[in-house]
Design an enzyme around this catalytic site. Structure first.
Site, PDB file in Angstrom:
ATOM      1  N   HIS A  12      37.062  32.038  37.173  1.00 18.35           N
ATOM      2  CA  HIS A  12      36.090  32.231  38.261  1.00 18.35           C
ATOM      3  C   HIS A  12      35.017  33.269  37.956  1.00 18.35           C
ATOM      4  O   HIS A  12      34.149  33.511  38.782  1.00 18.35           O
ATOM      5  CB  HIS A  12      36.793  32.613  39.567  1.00 18.35           C
ATOM      6  CG  HIS A  12      37.400  33.992  39.552  1.00 18.35           C
ATOM      7  ND1 HIS A  12      38.640  34.248  39.059  1.00 18.35           N
ATOM      8  CD2 HIS A  12      36.917  35.187  39.963  1.00 18.35           C
ATOM      9  CE1 HIS A  12      38.911  35.546  39.181  1.00 18.35           C
ATOM     10  NE2 HIS A  12      37.868  36.140  39.717  1.00 18.35           N
TER      11      HIS A  12
HETATM   12  C1  UD1 Z   1      35.017  37.576  44.247  1.00 24.76           C
HETATM   13  C2  UD1 Z   1      34.804  38.959  43.607  1.00 24.76           C
HETATM   14  C3  UD1 Z   1      35.533  39.011  42.273  1.00 24.76           C
HETATM   15  C4  UD1 Z   1      36.986  38.620  42.421  1.00 24.76           C
HETATM   16  C5  UD1 Z   1      37.094  37.275  43.109  1.00 24.76           C
HETATM   17  C6  UD1 Z   1      38.537  36.961  43.383  1.00 24.76           C
HETATM   18  C7  UD1 Z   1      32.669  40.067  44.068  1.00 24.76           C
HETATM   19  C8  UD1 Z   1      31.338  40.412  43.512  1.00 24.76           C
HETATM   20  N1  UD1 Z   1      33.396  39.199  43.351  1.00 24.76           N
HETATM   21  O1  UD1 Z   1      34.389  36.623  43.423  1.00 24.76           O
HETATM   22  O2  UD1 Z   1      35.460  40.319  41.764  1.00 24.76           O
HETATM   23  O3  UD1 Z   1      37.569  38.552  41.142  1.00 24.76           O
HETATM   24  O4  UD1 Z   1      36.401  37.321  44.377  1.00 24.76           O
HETATM   25  O5  UD1 Z   1      38.763  35.622  43.625  1.00 24.76           O
HETATM   26  O6  UD1 Z   1      33.055  40.569  45.097  1.00 24.76           O
HETATM   27  N2  UD1 Z   1      33.928  30.386  48.427  1.00 24.76           N
HETATM   28  C9  UD1 Z   1      34.452  29.418  49.245  1.00 24.76           C
HETATM   29  N3  UD1 Z   1      35.527  29.745  50.014  1.00 24.76           N
HETATM   30  C10 UD1 Z   1      36.093  30.985  50.032  1.00 24.76           C
HETATM   31  C11 UD1 Z   1      35.547  31.958  49.195  1.00 24.76           C
HETATM   32  C12 UD1 Z   1      34.472  31.654  48.400  1.00 24.76           C
HETATM   33  O7  UD1 Z   1      33.978  28.282  49.264  1.00 24.76           O
HETATM   34  O8  UD1 Z   1      37.072  31.199  50.763  1.00 24.76           O
HETATM   35  C13 UD1 Z   1      32.790  30.031  47.546  1.00 24.76           C
HETATM   36  C14 UD1 Z   1      31.440  30.263  48.194  1.00 24.76           C
HETATM   37  O9  UD1 Z   1      30.594  29.258  47.798  1.00 24.76           O
HETATM   38  C15 UD1 Z   1      30.985  31.562  47.540  1.00 24.76           C
HETATM   39  C16 UD1 Z   1      31.622  31.491  46.164  1.00 24.76           C
HETATM   40  O10 UD1 Z   1      32.854  30.827  46.357  1.00 24.76           O
HETATM   41  O11 UD1 Z   1      29.585  31.656  47.463  1.00 24.76           O
HETATM   42  C17 UD1 Z   1      31.866  32.852  45.543  1.00 24.76           C
HETATM   43  O12 UD1 Z   1      32.562  33.710  46.442  1.00 24.76           O
HETATM   44  P1  UD1 Z   1      32.337  35.301  46.360  1.00 24.76           P
HETATM   45  O13 UD1 Z   1      33.291  35.968  47.278  1.00 24.76           O
HETATM   46  O14 UD1 Z   1      30.903  35.639  46.486  1.00 24.76           O
HETATM   47  O15 UD1 Z   1      32.697  35.643  44.877  1.00 24.76           O
HETATM   48  P2  UD1 Z   1      33.938  35.219  43.999  1.00 24.76           P
HETATM   49  O16 UD1 Z   1      33.460  34.435  42.853  1.00 24.76           O
HETATM   50  O17 UD1 Z   1      34.999  34.642  44.875  1.00 24.76           O
HETATM   51  N1  UDP Z   2      46.432  33.665  42.681  1.00 28.94           N
HETATM   52  C1  UDP Z   2      47.042  32.801  43.594  1.00 28.94           C
HETATM   53  N2  UDP Z   2      46.693  31.482  43.583  1.00 28.94           N
HETATM   54  C2  UDP Z   2      45.801  30.969  42.699  1.00 28.94           C
HETATM   55  C3  UDP Z   2      45.190  31.853  41.767  1.00 28.94           C
HETATM   56  C4  UDP Z   2      45.524  33.188  41.804  1.00 28.94           C
HETATM   57  O1  UDP Z   2      47.885  33.233  44.379  1.00 28.94           O
HETATM   58  O2  UDP Z   2      45.541  29.750  42.743  1.00 28.94           O
HETATM   59  C5  UDP Z   2      46.775  35.121  42.739  1.00 28.94           C
HETATM   60  C6  UDP Z   2      47.262  35.726  41.457  1.00 28.94           C
HETATM   61  O3  UDP Z   2      48.666  35.597  41.321  1.00 28.94           O
HETATM   62  C7  UDP Z   2      46.844  37.165  41.610  1.00 28.94           C
HETATM   63  C8  UDP Z   2      45.549  37.086  42.392  1.00 28.94           C
HETATM   64  O4  UDP Z   2      45.569  35.802  43.021  1.00 28.94           O
HETATM   65  O5  UDP Z   2      47.805  37.879  42.373  1.00 28.94           O
HETATM   66  C9  UDP Z   2      44.368  37.218  41.484  1.00 28.94           C
HETATM   67  O6  UDP Z   2      43.195  36.942  42.179  1.00 28.94           O
HETATM   68  P1  UDP Z   2      41.846  36.475  41.465  1.00 28.94           P
HETATM   69  O7  UDP Z   2      42.137  35.919  40.125  1.00 28.94           O
HETATM   70  O8  UDP Z   2      41.129  35.630  42.450  1.00 28.94           O
HETATM   71  O9  UDP Z   2      41.018  37.841  41.380  1.00 28.94           O
HETATM   72  P2  UDP Z   2      40.904  38.994  40.282  1.00 28.94           P
HETATM   73  O10 UDP Z   2      42.264  39.533  40.037  1.00 28.94           O
HETATM   74  O11 UDP Z   2      40.258  38.427  39.070  1.00 28.94           O
HETATM   75  O12 UDP Z   2      39.986  39.989  40.922  1.00 28.94           O
END
Ligand code: UD1
Ligand code: UDP
Length: 362
Positions: free
Chosen positions: A209
């Site tokens: 991601h």
């Molecule tokens: C965010 C965090 C990242 C973290 C990740 C965990 C920031 C800058 N990034 O990235 O550090 O590792 O979360 O997963 O804060 N979306 C949905 N449904 C949801 C959530 C997101 O559809 O429930 C889609 C939306 O289109 C959104 C995109 O995902 O624009 C990105 O979501 P966003 O929270 O901005 O950043 P992440 O890539 O999830």
């Molecule tokens: N995780 C989960 N389901 C998934 C992918 C990840 O429960 O399909 C959990 C994973 O075990 C970990 C956390 O989500 O505890 C990590 O989150 P993510 O990778 O979104 O964020 P990051 O750690 O990179 O900020």
């Protein structure tokens, strides 16, 4: 004492759960309030984690949703300001490095409220990574900095942060992992569309991601193509993050087993029994190290170098990925992880003891 925790994204829920539980032991002395910013909002990116980690519903939900960095950060700031006025807390607790973390930290600092940061001191030293700004700014605004590993405390010392503010407490991700591992479902109870029972079958688990990997169609194409040989040997299960699903376009992914993001307990089950994990997640690098499951991190760097030196983690890029996978599958490139100090299930208890000590109030 009144403490407000601010969370917003998937990994935040995993980090805050053990802290809430540990502070609950002091509930005669301390009132906890949970604010969910709504940065993540899908049921399987948010709601399911509250259920799997037994977190009570948030007291307030800001519903800020998706947006640019400025939109998201500013909306959380405005929402947090209202919350902090409403509750008048003694302490704001933030976790990790997402935009909600940064926004809550800046708001607390501007309102003169004490701030604690859980998972402080991690540095990739890569400023092109959005989380890196969030980490640096949050740490420099914090009154109490809880680090997950000794290298993180050293990073903070190097940046001139006063030693008395920094507390090496260990890793709250591992607290949650140890708490929930006994509750994980059996593999044959997990339904992955397109797959028969996984019991007794080798499989690889993939998550991606990071914007640097998925936002550019050429880059995500190269990464997925490098996994084709692996998919000829075993299923590659890919619980796909919504950011990534939105970016796939018409890239051929038929050779991968794509499913919706999984709940925490289901994911733990798949992660702990995988032959190999491929990821760009921060938390998953730590979990696989603790579990002793081989992990390939498809990134140029990591803010969690301890998983490289003491754990199972190896950095890779699309070019060297097939070779590293071959080495792991033939067991020729593999060291057993060593125990990491304070990755022991008690990090949140150390955090709670420091918070209730009130020493930070002076
Ligand atoms: C965010 C965090 C990242 C973290 C990740 C965990 C920031 C800058 N990034 O990235 O550090 O590792 O979360 O997963 O804060 N979306 C949905 N449904 C949801 C959530 C997101 O559809 O429930 C889609 C939306 O289109 C959104 C995109 O995902 O624009 C990105 O979501 P966003 O929270 O901005 O950043 P992440 O890539 O999830
Ligand atoms: N995780 C989960 N389901 C998934 C992918 C990840 O429960 O399909 C959990 C994973 O075990 C970990 C956390 O989500 O505890 C990590 O989150 P993510 O990778 O979104 O964020 P990051 O750690 O990179 O900020």
């Amino acid at each position: 004492m009144k403490v407000i925790h601010v969370v917003g994204a998937r990994p935040n829920f995993v980090k805050i759960a053990p802290v809430i539980t540990a502070l609950n032991k002091f509930k005669n002395d301390l009132n906890q309030i949970l604010v969910h910013t709504g940065q993540h909002y899908d049921q399987n990116m948010s709601g399911i984690f509250f259920k799997d980690l037994s977190i009570n519903q948030a007291n307030d939900y800001l519903g800020i949703g998706a947006g640019t960095h400025a939109e998201q950060t500013s909306a959380v700031m405005v929402g947090c300001e209202q919350m902090f006025k409403k509750y008048n807390p003694d302490l704001v607790v933030v976790v990790g490095d997402v935009n909600s973390t940064l926004a809550a930290a800046v708001t607390a600092a501007k309102m003169g409220i004490k701030l604690a940061h859980v998972e402080s001191g991690l540095r990739s030293y890569d400023r092109s990574m959005p989380e890196e700004h969030n980490r640096v700014v949050t740490d420099h605004l914090s009154d109490i900095l809880f680090t997950p590993s000794e290298d993180a405390s050293i990073n903070l010392d190097r940046e001139g942060i006063a030693k008395h503010r920094v507390h090496f407490v260990g890793n709250v991700m591992i607290d949650s992992l140890m708490n929930e591992l006994p509750n994980r479902p059996e593999l044959n109870e997990i339904e992955i569309p397109g797959l028969k029972s996984l019991k007794n079958e080798s499989y690889a688990l993939l998550t991606l991601h990071r914007p640097s990997n998925v936002d550019n169609p050429g880059v995500i194409y190269e990464i997925l193509r490098a996994l084709k040989p692996l998919s000829d040997e075993m299923p590659v299960i890919f619980p796909i993050h919504p950011r990534t699903r939105n970016r796939l376009g018409n890239i051929d992914t038929k050779y991968l087993t794509i499913c919706e993001p999984l709940g925490y307990r289901e994911f733990l089950s798949l992660e702990s029994q995988a032959r190999l994990v491929l990821t760009d997640s921060g938390g998953i690098q730590e979990e696989t190290t603790f579990l002793g499951v081989p992990c390939i991190t498809i990134r140029e760097n990591t803010e969690r170098p301890i998983t490289l030196t003491h754990g199972t983690n190896i950095l890779a890029n699309p070019k060297n990925l097939p070779g590293i996978i071959r080495d792991i599958l033939s067991n020729s490139h593999y060291d057993k992880p060593t125990k990491i100090k304070y990755w022991d299930g008690k990090a949140a208890k150390r955090i709670a003891d420091i918070i209730v000590s009130r020493e930070w109030m002076n």
